[in-house]
Design a protein around this motif. Structure first.
Motif, short mmCIF file in Angstrom:
data_model
loop_
_atom_site.label_atom_id
_atom_site.label_comp_id
_atom_site.label_asym_id
_atom_site.label_seq_id
_atom_site.Cartn_x
_atom_site.Cartn_y
_atom_site.Cartn_z
N LYS A 1 13.26 17.78 2.48
CA LYS A 1 14.18 17.62 1.35
C LYS A 1 13.46 17.03 0.14
CE LYS A 1 18.52 15.47 -0.05
NZ LYS A 1 19.68 14.67 0.36
N ARG A 2 12.62 16.03 0.37
CA ARG A 2 11.86 15.43 -0.73
C ARG A 2 10.97 16.47 -1.40
NH1 ARG A 2 13.82 12.03 -3.55
NH2 ARG A 2 11.88 11.15 -4.29
N ALA A 3 10.36 17.34 -0.61
CA ALA A 3 9.50 18.39 -1.16
C ALA A 3 10.30 19.33 -2.05
CB ALA A 3 8.82 19.16 -0.03
N ARG A 4 11.51 19.69 -1.59
CA ARG A 4 12.39 20.55 -2.41
C ARG A 4 12.77 19.84 -3.71
NH1 ARG A 4 15.19 21.26 2.42
NH2 ARG A 4 16.95 20.02 1.64
N PHE B 1 9.84 18.85 -10.83
CA PHE B 1 8.62 19.29 -11.50
C PHE B 1 8.93 20.41 -12.50
CE2 PHE B 1 5.02 22.28 -11.65
CZ PHE B 1 4.07 21.46 -12.24
N ALA B 2 9.76 21.35 -12.08
CA ALA B 2 10.13 22.48 -12.95
C ALA B 2 10.89 21.99 -14.18
CB ALA B 2 10.96 23.49 -12.18
N ILE B 3 11.83 21.05 -13.96
CA ILE B 3 12.62 20.52 -15.08
C ILE B 3 11.74 19.76 -16.05
CG2 ILE B 3 14.41 18.83 -15.66
CD1 ILE B 3 15.77 19.64 -12.98
N ASN B 4 10.85 18.90 -15.51
CA ASN B 4 9.96 18.12 -16.37
C ASN B 4 8.99 19.01 -17.12
OD1 ASN B 4 11.13 15.69 -15.71
ND2 ASN B 4 9.63 15.18 -14.14
#
Length: 87
Positions: A9-12, A18-21
């Motif tokens: 879950k943390r990886a997801r 990451f994508a949002i940032n």
């Protein structure tokens, strides 16, 4: 590789964050590039308008944790000094 359900879950979550940032950083860089281009062209009105548009974007990046507060302040300060020098 993530093995436990928690680490999966943390990886997801990390991928999503990451994508949002990345999108936020890209958006802010676009605003900064517009200011740089206006300064390079020597158009003070366009540079001032671009800087006014870029400032809230930079500060939003600070509140969202993309940039450090001092980094954003430094960028705004240096850009505003360059716009002011166009006079």
């Amino acid at each position: 590789m993530a093995n436990t359900p928690q680490s999966k879950k943390r990886a997801r979550q990390n991928e999503t964050r990451f994508a949002i940032n990345k999108a936020r950083r890209s958006r802010i860089r676009t605003f900064l590039r517009k200011v740089e281009e206006a300064i390079a062209s020597g158009d003070k009105e366009a540079a001032t308008a671009a800087l006014r548009a870029a400032q809230p974007e930079l500060m939003r990046g600070v509140t969202k944790g993309v940039f450090h507060k001092n980094t954003a302040s430094r960028k705004v300060s240096r850009l505003s000094a360059r716009v002011k020098a166009l006079g």
